[in-house]
Design a protein around this motif. Structure first.
Motif, PDB file in Angstrom:
ATOM      1  N   UNK A  88       0.822  -1.209   0.000  1.00  0.00           N
ATOM      2  CA  UNK A  88       0.000   0.000   0.000  1.00  0.00           C
ATOM      3  C   UNK A  88       0.854   1.257   0.000  1.00  0.00           C
ATOM      4  N   UNK A  89       1.921   1.247   0.777  1.00  0.00           N
ATOM      5  CA  UNK A  89       2.790   2.427   0.838  1.00  0.00           C
ATOM      6  C   UNK A  89       3.466   2.670  -0.507  1.00  0.00           C
ATOM      7  N   UNK A  90       3.938   1.609  -1.140  1.00  0.00           N
ATOM      8  CA  UNK A  90       4.613   1.754  -2.436  1.00  0.00           C
ATOM      9  C   UNK A  90       3.637   2.205  -3.522  1.00  0.00           C
ATOM     10  N   UNK A  91       2.424   1.639  -3.533  1.00  0.00           N
ATOM     11  CA  UNK A  91       1.431   2.011  -4.547  1.00  0.00           C
ATOM     12  C   UNK A  91       1.016   3.474  -4.372  1.00  0.00           C
ATOM     13  N   UNK A  92       0.872   3.910  -3.133  1.00  0.00           N
ATOM     14  CA  UNK A  92       0.536   5.316  -2.885  1.00  0.00           C
ATOM     15  C   UNK A  92       1.637   6.237  -3.389  1.00  0.00           C
ATOM     16  N   UNK A  93       2.891   5.821  -3.205  1.00  0.00           N
ATOM     17  CA  UNK A  93       4.013   6.637  -3.699  1.00  0.00           C
ATOM     18  C   UNK A  93       3.990   6.704  -5.232  1.00  0.00           C
ATOM     19  N   UNK A  94       3.680   5.589  -5.883  1.00  0.00           N
ATOM     20  CA  UNK A  94       3.609   5.579  -7.340  1.00  0.00           C
ATOM     21  C   UNK A  94       2.465   6.452  -7.844  1.00  0.00           C
ATOM     22  N   UNK A  95       1.356   6.468  -7.113  1.00  0.00           N
ATOM     23  CA  UNK A  95       0.161   7.179  -7.567  1.00  0.00           C
ATOM     24  C   UNK A  95       0.237   8.676  -7.299  1.00  0.00           C
ATOM     25  N   UNK A  96       0.693   9.049  -6.110  1.00  0.00           N
ATOM     26  CA  UNK A  96       0.643  10.463  -5.715  1.00  0.00           C
ATOM     27  C   UNK A  96       2.006  11.116  -5.582  1.00  0.00           C
ATOM     28  N   UNK A  97       3.063  10.309  -5.611  1.00  0.00           N
ATOM     29  CA  UNK A  97       4.401  10.870  -5.407  1.00  0.00           C
ATOM     30  C   UNK A  97       4.769  10.987  -3.948  1.00  0.00           C
ATOM     31  N   UNK A  98       3.841  10.632  -3.035  1.00  0.00           N
ATOM     32  CA  UNK A  98       4.105  10.710  -1.609  1.00  0.00           C
ATOM     33  C   UNK A  98       3.749   9.387  -0.947  1.00  0.00           C
ATOM     34  N   UNK A  99       4.615   8.933  -0.049  1.00  0.00           N
ATOM     35  CA  UNK A  99       4.341   7.714   0.699  1.00  0.00           C
ATOM     36  C   UNK A  99       3.279   7.984   1.757  1.00  0.00           C
TER      37      UNK A  99
END
Length: 667
Positions: A428-439
């Motif tokens: 979840x943390x990695x996918x959020x970083x890919x989607x929004x640029x922020x962990x």
């Protein structure tokens, strides 16, 4: 590293008793986190995790089965077969040595090379199963797809050698071996649990709530404290770590050891009174420790199901004649009988240690945030899912009973999917970083301070320079303080997970001559660390600091014409030299720190091009540590996470996401 987003993000939570795998098919545009439920030996049933278990045939160095298949082989028990399980914590060589010192027969404690082999064998099976289950999710061939593998590690593991040893094992087993695959170390287990909880039950939080996560697993317990941000509906919820992560060897394995010890004592006493005809009572006690009868009774203890069960439960004594009767020691019909409340002192021993660990964390939070309340304490992990552990914590810390002023309204709950929080949280943390640029976990605190050895120009008006040794630089004839430490990260200081620390530096290089047309432009730098309080960090090397690695900044590929030539005019009296101005971006990872070398706005370090040499020096003097005593570990400093880096540090400016140093160290 990958130049574009991965097709598949996969997280592996290698556990003491079981291992879980979560994933997200990013290529489809989905952010749904799923997990593998079909495993060899259980293809007709859904199982959230696979047993961390291997079986080796007699005289063979290759395992015949793993996971659920190994459970079947273990139960059927071919003569001479050897099971390998509960070996996760043995990768920590310090704990392994403690086991050897306290074992009744030290020769039976494995070597670190044995443990590494078990790890590698298990991960090879795991890798092949992950490929078999998930390759159908991809449009490309498995080896051509862009795949990220993320592993979690316990907080108690030292970065060098334990985390580096673990990283190398995963690579040998096949993770990250294909051209488009990478394998990295992700969030710690407590951090991942916090991310999963925050994403799955966001409605329980208010803006700026303090979240306390207690991940009680098979072998270790991790504690971490976060501030919850961006809680508005539709916002991307964010966590800021407000204290360092603490870990201790508290968990189900220690509880099981107490049970095994009690069983062995009963076996010895029973055998002394009436011989049982068993070849090895220690082996018998171990097999009773891992059997399903005891494990089920342990998992159910304190639950509604347990209260509905009979007061007595029985554990089969392996290889014991069913006609053997020894009522005085509770053995009949080939079984050893226990009252369910016989388990209570084993639980209470671990829970009391957990209380002590949590109490210390509450006091640290009180010091950092003296006027704030901790809103939520979330339990995760296998033992964290225990009804008895949950109720014990509630009786002590909830309902207004807490012995701490900052826990007067504390709510205690179990995380969603408590056994899967680690692997799901990392995805979840990695996918959020890919989607929004922020962990999701935007800021974290380091458990130690890190800096680089350098020299700075001596300033007689700077009180911190008083009494320090100086040396004249032959190129500019100015005095410099040598062996100066530039602390780019200080213990307990929040640092961004998404934005690097940026520092500017300069070096000096002799000009080209007819005899030396290409003067050397490779600059070694020592990275040092210290565990003392940040307010007491020294300015120069002392016994409180230690060097952990040597790194090199290499400008050999850039022409000298790119660097300004100083003292080039006839009126300049000093020697000519080229001034090399550059900056370094320090990226803070969950288990490592990586560095990028930039010159004139262009990244000049290439993947795997910067050499990192860890020192073989002895660690600092330490007192013997009880395996159950809370321990800290240091985040690794490594250039081995796929982004060949150059390594330097700088001072971080408070309240800025990107920092520049104000007193430029000269290398």
């Amino acid at each position: 590293m990958m130049a574009s987003n991965p097709d598949l993000v996969i997280s592996i939570d290698f556990g003491m008793t079981c291992t879980g795998v979560a994933y997200c098919n990013v290529a489809t545009g989905s952010d749904l986190v799923r997990h593998i439920q079909r495993w060899p030996g259980r293809t007709q049933a859904n199982e959230n995790k696979v047993p961390t278990l291997l079986v080796y045939p007699r005289g063979s160095s290759s395992p015949s089965s793993w996971g659920f298949q190994a459970e079947t082989a273990q139960e059927q028990g071919s003569p001479g077969d050897e099971s390998r399980e509960w070996f996760k914590i043995m990768l920590d060589e310090d704990l392994l040595e403690q086991m050897r010192r306290t074992a009744p027969d030290p020769s039976k404690v494995p070597s670190i090379y044995d443990v590494e082999k078990w790890y590698c064998d298990y991960f090879q099976f795991l890798y092949r199963t992950i490929e078999a289950r998930l390759r159908g999710e991809l449009a490309n061939r498995w080896e051509d797809a862009k795949i990220e593998f993320i592993f979690s590690v316990p907080t108690t593991w030292k970065p060098n050698p334990t985390v580096e040893r673990f990283r190398n094992i995963t690579k040998r087993a096949g993770f990250g071996s294909s051209r488009n695959h990478v394998a990295t170390i992700g969030l710690t287990e407590a951090e991942a649990a916090a991310v999963h909880t925050a994403r799955n039950i966001p409605a329980i939080f208010k803006e700026n709530d303090i979240l306390f996560v207690c991940d009680v697993g098979g072998g270790t317990t991790d504690l971490s404290v976060f501030r919850v941000k961006n809680t508005k509906v539709g916002a991307s919820l964010n966590l800021e770590q407000i204290d360092v992560v603490f870990g201790a060897t508290i968990g189900a394995a220690q509880l099981d050891s107490l049970f095994e010890k009690a069983v062995l004592e009963r076996l010895i006493n029973a055998d002394r009174a009436l011989p049982m005809g068993l070849p090895d009572l220690h082996q018998t006690a171990w097999e009773m420790r891992v059997c399903k009868e005891y494990q089920n009774a342990k998992c159910d203890y304190g639950s509604d199901e347990s209260f509905a069960d009979t007061e007595i439960f029985a554990v089969r004594v392996p290889k014991l004649d069913r006609n053997y009767q020894n009522e005085a020691h509770g053995i009949s019909g080939g079984d050893m009988h226990f009252r369910r409340d016989d388990l209570k002192p084993f639980f209470d021993t671990q829970i009391n240690k957990l209380f002590d660990m949590i109490d210390k964390q509450f006091m640290r939070v009180q010091q950092k945030c003296p006027y704030e309340q901790v809103a939520q304490l979330v339990l995760s992990g296998g033992l964290g899912n225990s009804a008895y552990v949950r109720d014990s914590l509630r009786n002590r810390y909830a309902y207004g009973n807490a012995p701490h002023p900052n826990a007067s309204n504390l709510q205690i709950r179990v995380a969603p999917d408590p056994q899967l929080v680690v692997c799901k949280g990392n995805v979840a943390d990695r996918v959020e970083k890919l989607k929004s640029g922020q962990s999701v976990l935007g800021w974290r605190c380091c458990r130690s301070s890190y800096g680089t050895l350098c020299k700075v120009m001596y300033n007689p008006n700077n009180p911190s320079h008083f009494g320090l040794k100086t040396q004249i630089d032959p190129l500019d004839n100015k005095p410099y303080v040598t062996n100066y430490i530039d602390w780019f990260i200080k213990m307990g200081q929040p640092v961004s997970s998404d934005t690097p620390i940026v520092s500017s530096f300069l070096r000096k290089c002799s000009p080209a001559t007819s005899t030396v047309p290409n003067p050397p432009r490779v600059y070694p730098t020592e990275v040092v660390t210290s565990d003392i309080d940040a307010s007491m960090l020294p300015r120069v090397m002392t016994p409180a600091c230690r060097s952990i690695c040597k790194v090199e900044s290499d400008f050999s590929a850039l022409p000298l014409s790119m660097f300004k030539l100083k003292n080039r005019h006839w009126w300049n009296k000093g020697k000519k030299y080229h001034r090399i101005d550059y900056c370094v971006k320090v990226n803070i990872g969950p288990a490592d720190i990586s560095f990028e070398l930039w010159h004139q706005g262009v990244k000049v370090s290439k993947d795997n091009s910067i050499r990192v040499e860890f020192h073989a020096a002895a660690p600092p003097e330490q007192q013997p540590v009880n395996p159950d005593f809370p321990m800290n570990s240091l985040p690794a400093v490594s250039g081995m996470n796929g982004s060949g880096m150059d390594h330097i540090g700088g001072q971080k400016v408070a309240n800025t996401r990107v920092s520049m140093i104000t007193n430029m160290p000269v290398r």
